[in-house]
Write an enzyme that holds these catalytic residues in place. Structure first.
Site, PDB file in Angstrom:
ATOM      1  CG  HIS A  16      68.325 -25.017 114.865  1.00 15.69           C
ATOM      2  ND1 HIS A  16      67.346 -26.142 114.939  1.00 15.69           N
ATOM      3  CD2 HIS A  16      68.058 -24.355 115.886  1.00 15.69           C
ATOM      4  CE1 HIS A  16      66.622 -26.075 115.792  1.00 15.69           C
ATOM      5  NE2 HIS A  16      67.038 -25.183 116.509  1.00 15.69           N
TER       6      HIS A  16
ATOM      7  CG  ASP B 111      65.983 -27.490 121.461  1.00 14.28           C
ATOM      8  OD1 ASP B 111      66.924 -26.785 121.126  1.00 14.28           O
ATOM      9  OD2 ASP B 111      64.778 -27.409 121.486  1.00 14.28           O
TER      10      ASP B 111
END
Length: 312
Positions: free
Chosen positions: A63, A67
């Site tokens: 996704h 991060d």
């Protein structure tokens, strides 16, 4: 086949955990590496290993949260200076192509190899060849987040070369025929049936790697009978309310997925920076009370995924 965890933290880098990234090492299978997510400083983590970026064949992004992607432009750029000339394929949610191409364009980075993008719009098969099948499903997170199921196809059994040589079969073209299950005739008239000298089929392995998600039925579907399930465990179960507010899972929710899917091994990653070593061991121990073959991953942990045979 091995899984090497390059970053096992969530959100922001910490002294004891970098953000998300892991490498599926397929060096024996196809002399290649498959990278899953590429958080900030992934290439710095790679420098502490024996990994050669030029061998990265595919990158799977779960996704678009930072991060999981902030290290991608830098890694792609550096790969061009590290002998990487072969094309690479990047799989991920819609937007991954724009993110990568604009980052490289605005930084005037020059890539000497081709990059192919596969933006996921539908669930199902995203890659298949004679060795592997990769499927994906959308999970439950605040933005589109995907899980990947990597299925290795069954291998033919190995030829029992030592036994053949012991009964006088000369090494050479006859071995190839026997490997195919054919019958050969030696000079002394002895008939040898290849089917009697081929070992049992080697069952393909299944690895499931999930993106960030709350407890999801699709996670269970992706992890069905997996040899290894990699599941996020951002929070310990006593912080379940906090986990759900951020669309994440707890250690025991990951256990529930592994149990329902009948997975063999559960690897917990994406651990919140609020938890130090003692906390992560508590998280692991709590999960092991319900699913003994559970382990909390640390940066640079490497997990081997051995072959299975039919009799196993």
């Amino acid at each position: 086949m091995e899984l090497l965890f390059l970053g096992t933290g969530s959100g922001v880098p910490a002294k004891h955990r970098n953000v998300s990234s892991m490498m599926l090492k397929l060096l024996d299978e196809r002399n290649a590496l498959w990278l899953f997510d590429c958080g900030e400083a992934t290439q710095q983590q790679i420098l502490k290993t024996t990994i050669k970026p030029r061998k990265i064949e595919k990158i799977f992004i779960t996704h678009m949260h930072g991060d999981h992607i902030f290290g991608l432009p830098g890694l792609l750029s550096s790969r061009a200076f590290q002998g990487g000339e072969s094309a690479i394929t990047i799989y991920g949610p819609k937007g991954i192509k724009q993110y990568v191409t604009m980052s490289l364009k605005l930084s005037q980075s020059h890539i000497r190899y081709g990059i192919r993008f596969v933006e996921i719009e539908n669930e199902g098969i995203i890659f298949e060849d004679n060795q592997f099948l990769v499927t994906t499903k959308r999970l439950q997170h605040g933005i589109p987040s995907f899980g990947y199921r990597i299925v290795e196809k069954d291998r033919e059994g190995e030829l029992m070369a030592d036994k053949l040589q012991a009964i006088g079969v000369p090494f050479g073209p006859m071995f190839g025929k026997l490997k195919k299950g054919e019958t050969i005739v030696l000079e002394d008239g002895q008939e040898i049936n290849g089917e009697n000298f081929v070992g049992p089929k080697q069952k393909g392995r299944i690895v499931t790697i999930l993106g960030d998600t709350k407890f999801s039925l699709k996670s269970i579907e992706l992890a069905e009978n997996a040899d290894v399930l990699v599941h996020e465990s951002t929070f310990i179960h006593s912080d379940m309310e906090l986990a759900h507010s951020y669309n994440h899972s707890t250690n025991l929710e990951a256990v529930a997925v592994a149990q329902k899917a009948k997975a063999s091994k559960l690897l917990l990653t994406h651990i919140s920076a609020r938890y130090l070593y003692a906390d992560s061991k508590l998280m692991e121990k709590e999960a092991q009370t319900l699913f003994p073959n559970t382990f909390v991953m640390s940066d640079f942990t490497e997990v081997s995924i051995p072959l299975k045979r039919d009799e196993e």
